[in-house]
Scaffold this motif. Structure first.
Motif, PDB file in Angstrom:
ATOM      1  N   GLU A  46       0.784  -1.287  -0.018  1.00 34.63           N
ATOM      2  CA  GLU A  46      -0.085   0.009   0.038  1.00 34.63           C
ATOM      3  C   GLU A  46       0.946   1.227  -0.101  1.00 34.63           C
ATOM      4  O   GLU A  46       1.810   1.438   0.871  1.00 34.63           O
ATOM      5  N   LYS A  59       2.704  13.753  -1.432  1.00 34.77           N
ATOM      6  CA  LYS A  59       1.417  12.796  -2.028  1.00 34.77           C
ATOM      7  C   LYS A  59       1.357  11.928  -0.746  1.00 34.77           C
ATOM      8  O   LYS A  59       2.178  11.251  -0.342  1.00 34.77           O
ATOM      9  N   TYR A  60       0.040  11.736  -0.214  1.00 41.91           N
ATOM     10  CA  TYR A  60      -0.367  10.751   0.831  1.00 41.91           C
ATOM     11  C   TYR A  60      -1.478   9.940   0.462  1.00 41.91           C
ATOM     12  O   TYR A  60      -2.264  10.254  -0.165  1.00 41.91           O
ATOM     13  N   GLY A  61      -1.381   8.574   1.064  1.00 46.82           N
ATOM     14  CA  GLY A  61      -2.257   7.530   1.175  1.00 46.82           C
ATOM     15  C   GLY A  61      -3.696   8.255   1.753  1.00 46.82           C
ATOM     16  O   GLY A  61      -3.396   8.748   2.900  1.00 46.82           O
ATOM     17  N   ASP A  62      -4.720   7.942   1.449  1.00 44.45           N
ATOM     18  CA  ASP A  62      -6.012   8.457   2.209  1.00 44.45           C
ATOM     19  C   ASP A  62      -5.884   8.106   3.515  1.00 44.45           C
ATOM     20  O   ASP A  62      -6.577   8.994   4.466  1.00 44.45           O
ATOM     21  N   SER A  63      -5.539   6.813   4.019  1.00 42.39           N
ATOM     22  CA  SER A  63      -5.684   6.686   5.372  1.00 42.39           C
ATOM     23  C   SER A  63      -4.669   7.230   6.264  1.00 42.39           C
ATOM     24  O   SER A  63      -4.715   6.813   7.476  1.00 42.39           O
ATOM     25  N   LYS A  65      -3.692  10.769   5.501  1.00 35.17           N
ATOM     26  CA  LYS A  65      -3.663  12.135   5.721  1.00 35.17           C
ATOM     27  C   LYS A  65      -3.889  12.734   6.961  1.00 35.17           C
ATOM     28  O   LYS A  65      -4.692  12.362   7.618  1.00 35.17           O
ATOM     29  N   ILE A 107       1.287   6.490  -6.929  1.00 34.40           N
ATOM     30  CA  ILE A 107       0.762   5.342  -5.874  1.00 34.40           C
ATOM     31  C   ILE A 107       1.062   3.925  -6.193  1.00 34.40           C
ATOM     32  O   ILE A 107       1.173   3.098  -5.421  1.00 34.40           O
TER      33      ILE A 107
END
Length: 125
Positions: A46, A59-63, A65, A107
């Protein structure tokens, strides 16, 4: 041959913080888009966070942020992942990755060319 070495993993209580480091052996670090991924047992790798080589665009993963922060120190050839408000579901092996083909983080793991061995993060509930 570029090598990446992660460090800083360990066991932390839920709600706590941890900072991971990734050292990059090559002079290409300053032109490398760097990222952190994680993989828990039985799950796909992930995307967690990434940072470009120019202008430090992140940039960040949604989980993650709002809780995790990626940064880089070009003089030290090191990328960091500051993890705050850790949750048990963050338990995973965290990997550092290097892409010379993309100017900004993406991603997909396939965008990255060099990977570290990983460092285990365990969040205890």
């Amino acid at each position: 041959q570029v090598q990446l070495v992660e460090s800083g993993g360990g066991v932390v209580q839920a709600g706590g913080s941890l900072r991971l480091s990734c050292s990059h052996s090559g002079r290409t670090f300053n032109t490398a888009t760097m990222a952190w991924f994680r993989q828990a047992p039985g799950k796909e790798r992930e995307f967690v966070a990434g940072i470009s080589f120019f202008d430090d665009i992140t940039k960040y993963g949604d989980s993650v942020k709002g809780r995790f922060t990626i940064s880089r120190d070009n003089a030290k050839r090191t990328v960091y992942l500051q993890m705050n408000s850790l949750k048990p579901e963050a338990t995973a092996v965290y990997y550092c990755a290097d892409s010379q083909r993309f100017a900004a983080a993406v991603i997909s793991p396939q965008a990255y060319d060099v990977w570290g061995q990983g460092t285990q993060v365990t969040v205890a509930s």
